[in-house]
Scaffold this motif. Sequence first.
Motif, PDB file in Angstrom:
ATOM      1  N   ALA A   1       9.366   7.490   4.368  1.00  0.00           N
ATOM      2  CA  ALA A   1       8.336   6.596   3.839  1.00  0.00           C
ATOM      3  C   ALA A   1       8.709   5.966   2.500  1.00  0.00           C
ATOM      4  O   ALA A   1       8.092   4.976   2.091  1.00  0.00           O
ATOM      5  CB  ALA A   1       7.028   7.365   3.697  1.00  0.00           C
ATOM      6  N   ALA A   2       9.695   6.503   1.798  1.00  0.00           N
ATOM      7  CA  ALA A   2      10.019   6.067   0.437  1.00  0.00           C
ATOM      8  C   ALA A   2      10.240   4.566   0.288  1.00  0.00           C
ATOM      9  O   ALA A   2       9.726   3.975  -0.664  1.00  0.00           O
ATOM     10  CB  ALA A   2      11.224   6.839  -0.094  1.00  0.00           C
ATOM     11  N   PRO A   3      10.990   3.901   1.167  1.00  0.00           N
ATOM     12  CA  PRO A   3      11.204   2.467   0.963  1.00  0.00           C
ATOM     13  C   PRO A   3       9.914   1.639   0.969  1.00  0.00           C
ATOM     14  O   PRO A   3       9.838   0.610   0.308  1.00  0.00           O
ATOM     15  CB  PRO A   3      12.110   2.064   2.136  1.00  0.00           C
ATOM     16  CG  PRO A   3      12.818   3.325   2.487  1.00  0.00           C
ATOM     17  CD  PRO A   3      11.811   4.409   2.274  1.00  0.00           C
ATOM     18  N   GLY A   4       8.895   2.085   1.671  1.00  0.00           N
ATOM     19  CA  GLY A   4       7.634   1.355   1.723  1.00  0.00           C
ATOM     20  C   GLY A   4       6.643   1.754   0.647  1.00  0.00           C
ATOM     21  O   GLY A   4       5.567   1.168   0.548  1.00  0.00           O
ATOM     22  N   MET A   5       6.995   2.748  -0.159  1.00  0.00           N
ATOM     23  CA  MET A   5       6.091   3.222  -1.206  1.00  0.00           C
ATOM     24  C   MET A   5       6.193   2.365  -2.459  1.00  0.00           C
ATOM     25  O   MET A   5       7.218   1.736  -2.710  1.00  0.00           O
ATOM     26  CB  MET A   5       6.441   4.660  -1.606  1.00  0.00           C
ATOM     27  CG  MET A   5       6.162   5.698  -0.598  1.00  0.00           C
ATOM     28  SD  MET A   5       6.673   7.303  -1.319  1.00  0.00           S
ATOM     29  CE  MET A   5       6.327   8.376   0.040  1.00  0.00           C
TER      30      MET A   5
ATOM     31  N   LEU B   1       1.508  10.522  -6.475  1.00  0.00           N
ATOM     32  CA  LEU B   1       1.753   9.955  -5.144  1.00  0.00           C
ATOM     33  C   LEU B   1       0.497   9.283  -4.609  1.00  0.00           C
ATOM     34  O   LEU B   1       0.540   8.138  -4.142  1.00  0.00           O
ATOM     35  CB  LEU B   1       2.220  11.062  -4.195  1.00  0.00           C
ATOM     36  CG  LEU B   1       2.530  10.695  -2.755  1.00  0.00           C
ATOM     37  CD1 LEU B   1       3.731   9.774  -2.676  1.00  0.00           C
ATOM     38  CD2 LEU B   1       2.788  11.951  -1.942  1.00  0.00           C
ATOM     39  N   VAL B   2      -0.623   9.954  -4.705  1.00  0.00           N
ATOM     40  CA  VAL B   2      -1.892   9.390  -4.215  1.00  0.00           C
ATOM     41  C   VAL B   2      -2.314   8.195  -5.072  1.00  0.00           C
ATOM     42  O   VAL B   2      -2.727   7.159  -4.540  1.00  0.00           O
ATOM     43  CB  VAL B   2      -2.989  10.478  -4.179  1.00  0.00           C
ATOM     44  CG1 VAL B   2      -4.360   9.879  -3.918  1.00  0.00           C
ATOM     45  CG2 VAL B   2      -2.651  11.520  -3.118  1.00  0.00           C
ATOM     46  N   LEU B   3      -2.202   8.316  -6.398  1.00  0.00           N
ATOM     47  CA  LEU B   3      -2.546   7.190  -7.261  1.00  0.00           C
ATOM     48  C   LEU B   3      -1.703   5.960  -6.938  1.00  0.00           C
ATOM     49  O   LEU B   3      -2.216   4.844  -6.904  1.00  0.00           O
ATOM     50  CB  LEU B   3      -2.357   7.560  -8.732  1.00  0.00           C
ATOM     51  CG  LEU B   3      -3.509   8.248  -9.417  1.00  0.00           C
ATOM     52  CD1 LEU B   3      -3.127   8.658 -10.844  1.00  0.00           C
ATOM     53  CD2 LEU B   3      -4.741   7.380  -9.442  1.00  0.00           C
ATOM     54  N   GLY B   4      -0.418   6.174  -6.728  1.00  0.00           N
ATOM     55  CA  GLY B   4       0.454   5.053  -6.370  1.00  0.00           C
ATOM     56  C   GLY B   4       0.041   4.389  -5.074  1.00  0.00           C
ATOM     57  O   GLY B   4       0.100   3.164  -4.937  1.00  0.00           O
ATOM     58  N   ALA B   5      -0.402   5.190  -4.118  1.00  0.00           N
ATOM     59  CA  ALA B   5      -0.848   4.636  -2.837  1.00  0.00           C
ATOM     60  C   ALA B   5      -2.170   3.883  -2.991  1.00  0.00           C
ATOM     61  O   ALA B   5      -2.364   2.821  -2.401  1.00  0.00           O
ATOM     62  CB  ALA B   5      -0.994   5.749  -1.805  1.00  0.00           C
ATOM     63  N   VAL B   6      -3.065   4.408  -3.792  1.00  0.00           N
ATOM     64  CA  VAL B   6      -4.375   3.780  -3.974  1.00  0.00           C
ATOM     65  C   VAL B   6      -4.269   2.520  -4.826  1.00  0.00           C
ATOM     66  O   VAL B   6      -4.939   1.519  -4.541  1.00  0.00           O
ATOM     67  CB  VAL B   6      -5.365   4.787  -4.620  1.00  0.00           C
ATOM     68  CG1 VAL B   6      -6.645   4.117  -5.064  1.00  0.00           C
ATOM     69  CG2 VAL B   6      -5.661   5.927  -3.652  1.00  0.00           C
ATOM     70  N   LEU B   7      -3.448   2.545  -5.852  1.00  0.00           N
ATOM     71  CA  LEU B   7      -3.361   1.424  -6.780  1.00  0.00           C
ATOM     72  C   LEU B   7      -2.415   0.315  -6.342  1.00  0.00           C
ATOM     73  O   LEU B   7      -2.455  -0.770  -6.912  1.00  0.00           O
ATOM     74  CB  LEU B   7      -2.936   1.923  -8.166  1.00  0.00           C
ATOM     75  CG  LEU B   7      -3.893   2.903  -8.842  1.00  0.00           C
ATOM     76  CD1 LEU B   7      -3.306   3.370 -10.172  1.00  0.00           C
ATOM     77  CD2 LEU B   7      -5.266   2.292  -9.036  1.00  0.00           C
ATOM     78  N   SER B   8      -1.558   0.576  -5.364  1.00  0.00           N
ATOM     79  CA  SER B   8      -0.597  -0.456  -4.954  1.00  0.00           C
ATOM     80  C   SER B   8      -1.320  -1.521  -4.128  1.00  0.00           C
ATOM     81  O   SER B   8      -2.219  -1.220  -3.356  1.00  0.00           O
ATOM     82  CB  SER B   8       0.554   0.144  -4.158  1.00  0.00           C
ATOM     83  OG  SER B   8       0.100   0.609  -2.912  1.00  0.00           O
ATOM     84  N   PRO B   9      -0.913  -2.768  -4.298  1.00  0.00           N
ATOM     85  CA  PRO B   9      -1.551  -3.834  -3.520  1.00  0.00           C
ATOM     86  C   PRO B   9      -1.252  -3.689  -2.035  1.00  0.00           C
ATOM     87  O   PRO B   9      -0.143  -3.326  -1.642  1.00  0.00           O
ATOM     88  CB  PRO B   9      -0.938  -5.116  -4.080  1.00  0.00           C
ATOM     89  CG  PRO B   9       0.291  -4.703  -4.803  1.00  0.00           C
ATOM     90  CD  PRO B   9       0.136  -3.256  -5.162  1.00  0.00           C
ATOM     91  N   ARG B  10      -2.243  -3.919  -1.237  1.00  0.00           N
ATOM     92  CA  ARG B  10      -2.098  -3.827   0.218  1.00  0.00           C
ATOM     93  C   ARG B  10      -1.753  -5.194   0.791  1.00  0.00           C
ATOM     94  O   ARG B  10      -2.344  -6.196   0.403  1.00  0.00           O
ATOM     95  CB  ARG B  10      -3.411  -3.374   0.850  1.00  0.00           C
ATOM     96  CG  ARG B  10      -3.907  -2.070   0.318  1.00  0.00           C
ATOM     97  CD  ARG B  10      -3.480  -0.985   1.249  1.00  0.00           C
ATOM     98  NE  ARG B  10      -3.984   0.291   0.738  1.00  0.00           N
ATOM     99  CZ  ARG B  10      -3.250   1.360   0.636  1.00  0.00           C
ATOM    100  NH1 ARG B  10      -2.007   1.341   1.011  1.00  0.00           N
ATOM    101  NH2 ARG B  10      -3.759   2.468   0.181  1.00  0.00           N
ATOM    102  N   PRO B  11      -0.807  -5.246   1.720  1.00  0.00           N
ATOM    103  CA  PRO B  11      -0.534  -6.533   2.367  1.00  0.00           C
ATOM    104  C   PRO B  11      -1.725  -6.934   3.233  1.00  0.00           C
ATOM    105  O   PRO B  11      -2.357  -6.092   3.866  1.00  0.00           O
ATOM    106  CB  PRO B  11       0.705  -6.261   3.228  1.00  0.00           C
ATOM    107  CG  PRO B  11       0.764  -4.785   3.362  1.00  0.00           C
ATOM    108  CD  PRO B  11       0.044  -4.184   2.195  1.00  0.00           C
ATOM    109  N   ARG B  12      -2.064  -8.222   3.196  1.00  0.00           N
ATOM    110  CA  ARG B  12      -3.176  -8.710   4.022  1.00  0.00           C
ATOM    111  C   ARG B  12      -2.677  -8.963   5.428  1.00  0.00           C
ATOM    112  O   ARG B  12      -1.512  -9.283   5.642  1.00  0.00           O
ATOM    113  CB  ARG B  12      -3.732 -10.002   3.428  1.00  0.00           C
ATOM    114  CG  ARG B  12      -4.488  -9.734   2.141  1.00  0.00           C
ATOM    115  CD  ARG B  12      -5.128 -10.989   1.694  1.00  0.00           C
ATOM    116  NE  ARG B  12      -4.484 -11.358   0.439  1.00  0.00           N
ATOM    117  CZ  ARG B  12      -4.496 -12.548  -0.090  1.00  0.00           C
ATOM    118  NH1 ARG B  12      -5.102 -13.530   0.523  1.00  0.00           N
ATOM    119  NH2 ARG B  12      -3.905 -12.780  -1.225  1.00  0.00           N
ATOM    120  N   HIS B  13      -3.578  -8.850   6.384  1.00  0.00           N
ATOM    121  CA  HIS B  13      -3.220  -9.145   7.775  1.00  0.00           C
ATOM    122  C   HIS B  13      -2.835 -10.608   7.885  1.00  0.00           C
ATOM    123  O   HIS B  13      -3.476 -11.483   7.322  1.00  0.00           O
ATOM    124  CB  HIS B  13      -4.381  -8.827   8.712  1.00  0.00           C
ATOM    125  CG  HIS B  13      -4.692  -7.380   8.778  1.00  0.00           C
ATOM    126  ND1 HIS B  13      -3.864  -6.476   9.395  1.00  0.00           N
ATOM    127  CD2 HIS B  13      -5.730  -6.655   8.287  1.00  0.00           C
ATOM    128  CE1 HIS B  13      -4.367  -5.277   9.294  1.00  0.00           C
ATOM    129  NE2 HIS B  13      -5.520  -5.342   8.626  1.00  0.00           N
TER     130      HIS B  13
END
Length: 173
Positions: free
Chosen positions: A101-105, A159-171
């Motif tokens: 999963a690291a490259p997508g984090m 790890l969780v903060l990075g996942a929550v705070l990172s911008p999500r790609p839009r559909h």
Amino acid sequence: MSTEPTSTAKDTPRPARWTSRRIRVLLVVAAAVLAATDLIVKAVAEAVLFAGATNDIGPINIRLVYNRGVAFSMGAGLPPWAVIAGTGVILAALLWFLIAAAPGMSPLSRAGAALLLGGATGNFIDRLDGQGVVDYLHSGWFPTFNLADVFVTIGVVVLVLGAVLSPRPRHGD
């Protein structure tokens, strides 16, 4: 009039690209450095302290304890091989997942993953002698813990903060 060629966008050197492989290698190297740091500190604690002795340094006491179980001594009554096998399987699964999963984090999540892997690896290696994990930090109100436990706890939070705070790609992007 100058005869030197003018610079174009094509001529400008680009910074090195972080490939998936480089990201994975960096994660593993960072985790290994953290695990080594933890193991060195545990060796110093064992060399300086003897079981049961307490050194008061303020809000934290330093005392040597061997945890034969896992978190909060759960499973301490199990045979050492069972605890080692169980934690080994969990560590292997965690290692596989985080490396994949690291490259997508986000970079923050990767830092958390390195802390988590480093701490988990340090405790696993320490457990291999069958004596249990060396714990030496004691607050008086919380079970005795070590640097690897700090790495794991902070790593999960980061790890969780990075996942929550990172911008999500839009559909549709």
